[in-house]
Enzyme design. Structure first.
Site, PDB file in Angstrom:
ATOM      1  N   TRP A   1      -3.775   4.625   0.446  1.00 55.90           N
ATOM      2  CA  TRP A   1      -4.498   5.656   1.445  1.00 55.90           C
ATOM      3  C   TRP A   1      -5.357   6.633   1.032  1.00 55.90           C
ATOM      4  O   TRP A   1      -6.196   7.127   1.770  1.00 55.90           O
ATOM      5  CB  TRP A   1      -3.360   6.186   2.266  1.00 55.90           C
ATOM      6  CG  TRP A   1      -3.504   6.912   3.475  1.00 55.90           C
ATOM      7  CD1 TRP A   1      -3.864   8.293   3.623  1.00 55.90           C
ATOM      8  CD2 TRP A   1      -3.831   6.250   4.619  1.00 55.90           C
ATOM      9  NE1 TRP A   1      -4.227   8.659   4.836  1.00 55.90           N
ATOM     10  CE2 TRP A   1      -4.428   7.401   5.517  1.00 55.90           C
ATOM     11  CE3 TRP A   1      -4.030   5.043   5.038  1.00 55.90           C
ATOM     12  CZ2 TRP A   1      -4.947   6.897   6.901  1.00 55.90           C
ATOM     13  CZ3 TRP A   1      -4.516   4.738   6.511  1.00 55.90           C
ATOM     14  CH2 TRP A   1      -4.649   5.648   7.223  1.00 55.90           C
TER      15      TRP A   1
ATOM     16  N   SER B   1       0.934  -1.252  -0.012  1.00 52.66           N
ATOM     17  CA  SER B   1       0.130  -0.049  -0.159  1.00 52.66           C
ATOM     18  C   SER B   1       0.817   1.193  -0.049  1.00 52.66           C
ATOM     19  O   SER B   1       2.243   1.288   0.433  1.00 52.66           O
ATOM     20  CB  SER B   1      -0.977  -0.118   1.184  1.00 52.66           C
ATOM     21  OG  SER B   1      -1.743   1.002   1.100  1.00 52.66           O
ATOM     22  N   CYS B   2       0.369   2.322  -0.495  1.00 57.49           N
ATOM     23  CA  CYS B   2       1.113   3.642  -0.251  1.00 57.49           C
ATOM     24  C   CYS B   2       0.041   4.705  -0.288  1.00 57.49           C
ATOM     25  O   CYS B   2      -1.007   4.690   0.500  1.00 57.49           O
ATOM     26  CB  CYS B   2       1.996   3.822  -1.567  1.00 57.49           C
ATOM     27  SG  CYS B   2       1.252   3.570  -3.139  1.00 57.49           S
ATOM     28  N   GLY B   3       0.319   5.811  -1.052  1.00 57.43           N
ATOM     29  CA  GLY B   3      -0.485   6.936  -1.166  1.00 57.43           C
ATOM     30  C   GLY B   3      -1.670   6.846  -2.132  1.00 57.43           C
ATOM     31  O   GLY B   3      -2.823   6.810  -1.895  1.00 57.43           O
TER      32      GLY B   3
END
Length: 284
Positions: free
Chosen positions: A268, A239-241
């Site tokens: 996110w 996962s990330c932004g």
């Protein structure tokens, strides 16, 4: 570095294969909206000979309100055919981006069942630093047939991630900067809460790279994951932004032989926008 046409190849490898008839090179540069950079204009000014421009925002799911979600199969097929990228091709993806966006396109090809695809280690910056050839003319494109078999196991949605967070049966790894992960700073996208998915571990994508932008050795990658408290015996969700740098983690996992990983496409941007989803702050 060991060249692997299914994950990562060196600038030396690409230079040696530059004129192969079945090689297709893609410039997948993408920049954060606040960067002030124009990836397409930079491609038009200079790119590796023969490279096509892969527009991550344009080749995405327009039905979603979230940014650059994975494209529907039909769109991927039509765009790749028009770009002359298809069956029997070895694809090499590079970028000239601070967020290493080539990995996202590598993952997109994998999602579509195409495995003969590698990221150029060190990207355009290393290619240019070595004085290798560039051009400013677009390549001549000829339609090429492409068959796609979407691999649903390589992507996760918010419901699946919420379940994984609750049950702890997956290791969730977040590629964002530590201060964003800990919830100490506002998110770059307005309206999002700060923090991380409960149970996630933080491996900022930059920790997986050497000073010249190349990826660390498999042993060093493994050490970075383990030092962050990642349990590599579990299947992983990255996962990330907004799903771009998460793919750097996915590529690194593939390099160390961890095959059971999926990417949380909404990342996110999605999780942080739902007021009813739980959020953790601090280191873990």
């Amino acid at each position: 570095m060991q060249d692997d046409p299914k994950t990562l190849v060196s600038t030396e490898w690409l230079a040696a294969h530059l004129n192969d008839p079945d090689l297709r090179i893609l410039d997948a540069s993408w920049h954060m909206p606040a960067s002030g950079r124009d990836a397409r204009a930079e491609y038009d000014a200079a790119h590796i000979p023969g490279a096509r421009f892969f527009d991550i925002d344009a080749i995405s799911d327009k039905r979603s309100a979230l940014p650059h979600m994975a494209p529907p199969v039909e769109m991927f097929i039509s765009r790749m055919r028009a770009m002359g990228v298809g069956d029997g091709h070895q694809v090499v993806v590079y970028d000239n981006s601070d967020v290493r966006s080539a990995a996202r396109v590598w993952w997109t090809f994998r999602l579509m069942g195409k495995t003969d695809v590698a990221v150029l280690d060190g990207g355009f910056a290393k290619w240019q630093a070595e004085g290798r050839p560039t051009e400013d003319m677009p390549p001549i494109l000829r339609d090429r047939h492409i068959t796609v078999q979407r691999q649903a196991g390589l992507v996760r949605d918010v419901t699946q991630v919420a379940s994984a967070s609750k049950l702890g049966d997956y290791q969730i790894i977040d590629a964002r900067a530590p201060e964003r992960f800990r919830g100490e700073v506002p998110e770059p996208r307005p309206g999002l809460r700060s923090g991380h998915i409960p149970g996630a571990r933080n491996v900022p994508f930059g920790r997986l790279l050497n000073a010249d932008g190349t990826m660390k050795s498999p042993d060093a990658l493994r050490a970075e994951f383990e030092s962050a408290g990642v349990d590599l015996k579990k299947p992983v969700i990255t996962s990330c932004g907004s799903g771009i740098t998460a793919a750097v983690l996915s590529l690194a996992l593939e390099r160390i032989g961890h095959r059971n990983h999926a990417l949380y496409d909404g990342s996110w941007t999605e999780w942080g926008s739902f007021p009813d989803l739980p959020i953790a702050t601090g280191d873990a």
